[in-house]
Design a protein around this motif. Structure first.
Motif, PDB file in Angstrom:
ATOM      1  N   ARG A 196       0.867  -1.189   0.000  1.00  0.00           N
ATOM      2  CA  ARG A 196       0.000   0.000   0.000  1.00  0.00           C
ATOM      3  C   ARG A 196       0.896   1.228   0.000  1.00  0.00           C
ATOM      4  NH1 ARG A 196      -4.088   1.003  -1.567  1.00  0.00           N
ATOM      5  NH2 ARG A 196      -4.681   2.594  -0.081  1.00  0.00           N
ATOM      6  N   PRO A 197       0.496   2.269  -0.700  1.00  0.00           N
ATOM      7  CA  PRO A 197       1.327   3.480  -0.677  1.00  0.00           C
ATOM      8  C   PRO A 197       1.338   4.127   0.708  1.00  0.00           C
ATOM      9  CG  PRO A 197      -0.647   3.780  -2.043  1.00  0.00           C
ATOM     10  CD  PRO A 197      -0.662   2.364  -1.575  1.00  0.00           C
ATOM     11  N   MET A 198       2.486   4.659   1.094  1.00  0.00           N
ATOM     12  CA  MET A 198       2.598   5.324   2.401  1.00  0.00           C
ATOM     13  C   MET A 198       1.927   6.699   2.381  1.00  0.00           C
ATOM     14  SD  MET A 198       5.347   3.838   4.440  1.00  0.00           S
ATOM     15  CE  MET A 198       6.725   4.892   4.644  1.00  0.00           C
ATOM     16  N   LYS A 199       1.624   7.203   1.198  1.00  0.00           N
ATOM     17  CA  LYS A 199       1.040   8.541   1.000  1.00  0.00           C
ATOM     18  C   LYS A 199       2.057   9.644   1.310  1.00  0.00           C
ATOM     19  CE  LYS A 199      -3.523   6.835   2.454  1.00  0.00           C
ATOM     20  NZ  LYS A 199      -3.920   6.098   1.271  1.00  0.00           N
ATOM     21  N   THR A 200       3.347   9.291   1.257  1.00  0.00           N
ATOM     22  CA  THR A 200       4.370  10.303   1.495  1.00  0.00           C
ATOM     23  C   THR A 200       5.095  10.640   0.194  1.00  0.00           C
ATOM     24  OG1 THR A 200       5.863   8.508   2.075  1.00  0.00           O
ATOM     25  CG2 THR A 200       4.827   9.662   3.903  1.00  0.00           C
ATOM     26  N   GLY A 201       4.692  10.028  -0.897  1.00  0.00           N
ATOM     27  CA  GLY A 201       5.353  10.281  -2.182  1.00  0.00           C
ATOM     28  C   GLY A 201       5.362   9.006  -2.993  1.00  0.00           C
ATOM     29  N   LEU A 202       5.440   9.164  -4.308  1.00  0.00           N
ATOM     30  CA  LEU A 202       5.412   7.998  -5.190  1.00  0.00           C
ATOM     31  C   LEU A 202       6.619   7.096  -4.897  1.00  0.00           C
ATOM     32  CD1 LEU A 202       3.284   7.411  -7.299  1.00  0.00           C
ATOM     33  CD2 LEU A 202       4.788   8.401  -9.036  1.00  0.00           C
ATOM     34  N   GLY A 203       6.399   5.793  -4.840  1.00  0.00           N
ATOM     35  CA  GLY A 203       7.510   4.862  -4.633  1.00  0.00           C
ATOM     36  C   GLY A 203       7.711   4.471  -3.167  1.00  0.00           C
ATOM     37  N   ASN A 204       6.955   5.071  -2.239  1.00  0.00           N
ATOM     38  CA  ASN A 204       7.085   4.681  -0.819  1.00  0.00           C
ATOM     39  C   ASN A 204       5.905   3.792  -0.428  1.00  0.00           C
ATOM     40  OD1 ASN A 204       9.224   6.435  -0.821  1.00  0.00           O
ATOM     41  ND2 ASN A 204       8.047   8.135   0.069  1.00  0.00           N
ATOM     42  N   TYR A 205       6.234   2.588  -0.005  1.00  0.00           N
ATOM     43  CA  TYR A 205       5.184   1.609   0.298  1.00  0.00           C
ATOM     44  C   TYR A 205       5.384   0.984   1.664  1.00  0.00           C
ATOM     45  CZ  TYR A 205       4.425   1.733  -4.708  1.00  0.00           C
ATOM     46  OH  TYR A 205       4.164   2.156  -5.963  1.00  0.00           O
ATOM     47  N   PHE A 206       4.287   0.475   2.221  1.00  0.00           N
ATOM     48  CA  PHE A 206       4.415  -0.487   3.318  1.00  0.00           C
ATOM     49  C   PHE A 206       3.732  -1.768   2.858  1.00  0.00           C
ATOM     50  CE2 PHE A 206       0.523   1.909   4.328  1.00  0.00           C
ATOM     51  CZ  PHE A 206      -0.382   0.886   4.540  1.00  0.00           C
ATOM     52  N   PHE A 207       3.939  -2.835   3.610  1.00  0.00           N
ATOM     53  CA  PHE A 207       3.358  -4.121   3.232  1.00  0.00           C
ATOM     54  C   PHE A 207       2.421  -4.629   4.324  1.00  0.00           C
ATOM     55  CE2 PHE A 207       7.045  -3.630   0.675  1.00  0.00           C
ATOM     56  CZ  PHE A 207       6.700  -4.187  -0.543  1.00  0.00           C
TER      57      PHE A 207
END
Ligand code: PPY
Length: 286
Positions: free
Chosen positions: A235-246
């Motif tokens: 899922r996107p972290m919503k801090t910028g494109l390319g930052n995810y958590f699982f």
């Protein structure tokens, strides 16, 4: 003692089916949106909330996952997997001209589960998203003057006096939704009606940015311990494109050795881990 349970309502939703399957004789409170259900637990208005988490056709209910993550004090304490059958329903006054329906109302997941049907049979109709299949059906029942339909379950048709004009319009047969019970903290005193089928632990894992192969290491920490994963999703972290958590679902109850050790191993490489719950999942019985 009777507990207060919030759910995604109003009457006739799939979540209501799940809540009735899980709990007997408790006080049930309907909320219009998933965030309202979750806030109600967070603020102590209800002790438990039941919300949809993931659908077999459409995937995760992102609103639920993202909102649980914001309210980290809430834990998943139980899960039930409910078969989902979608029907097209209209006000009695419109039962003979349903092929000319102008608008179809429903929850976005219900619409997504019926795309093929809508494309094949109701090409001219536009789609209108509602907060739930129940809310959509209630709206249709209150507007006999409009040539509109809703998509929902047979209970919605019963509750709102609508006529089902086309049964089983979901595109794939094996349509199931996972519903979860949320609670503040881990202590769970409410009795359940359903038998336990197994246990899961759900983790939220954030990877270190400067560690090549981190996801591979996450998977191997579980793999070499023989721990089975039943889901992994980014899922996107919503801090910028390319930052995810699982979000990782482990097919295992919390223990004192294997899971804590795998978490310690992951923290050692710079991952950060939140435990979203360790909980039983139940056999569904209607
Ligand atoms: O809108 C409902 O009835 C819900 O409970 C959410 C939902 C929508 C579609 C499939 C499963 C759950």
């Amino acid at each position: 003692m009777s507990h207060k349970i919030g759910y995604l309502g109003p009457k006739g939703t799939f979540t209501k089916v799940a809540v009735d399957a899980l709990f007997n004789g408790e006080k049930k409170y309907s909320y219009t949106t998933i965030p309202e259900c979750i806030d109600a637990v967070d603020q102590g208005h209800v002790t438990y909330a039941v919300v949809p988490l993931e659908n077999a056709i459409e995937g995760s209910v992102n609103l639920t996952i993202d909102y649980i993550i914001q309210k980290k004090r809430l834990k998943i304490i139980g899960e039930v997997d409910v078969p989902i059958r979608q029907h097209l329903m209209v006000h009695l006054d419109n039962q003979h001209n349903w092929k000319e329906i102008e608008k179809v109302y429903s929850h976005p997941h219900a619409i997504a589960q019926c795309h093929r049907f809508l494309h094949a049979e109701l090409k001219r109709a536009s789609v209108e998203y509602a907060t739930s299949t129940g809310a959509a059906s209630q709206y249709v029942s209150e507007h006999p003057e409009l040539n509109i339909a809703s998509i929902g379950n047979h209970l919605a048709a019963l509750e709102y006096g609508l006529t089902i004009v086309k049964k089983d319009i979901h595109d794939f047969d094996n349509n199931h939704t996972r519903f979860v019970i949320l609670h503040k903290g881990d202590t769970d005193h409410s009795p359940r009606k359903l038998k336990v089928k197994g246990y899961k632990t759900t983790l939220m894992i954030t990877l270190p940015t400067d560690h090549p192969g981190a996801l591979h290491q996450v998977l191997s920490a579980f793999a070499w311990r023989g721990i089975n994963l039943s889901k992994i999703e980014s899922r996107p972290m919503k801090t910028g494109l390319g930052n995810y958590f699982f979000i990782v679902d482990i097919e295992k109850k919390w223990d004192d050795i294997l899971i804590p050790n795998s978490i310690a191993e992951l923290e050692a490489i710079g991952c950060s881990i939140e435990i979203l719950g360790s909980y039983p999942y139940y056999f569904y019985e209607s």
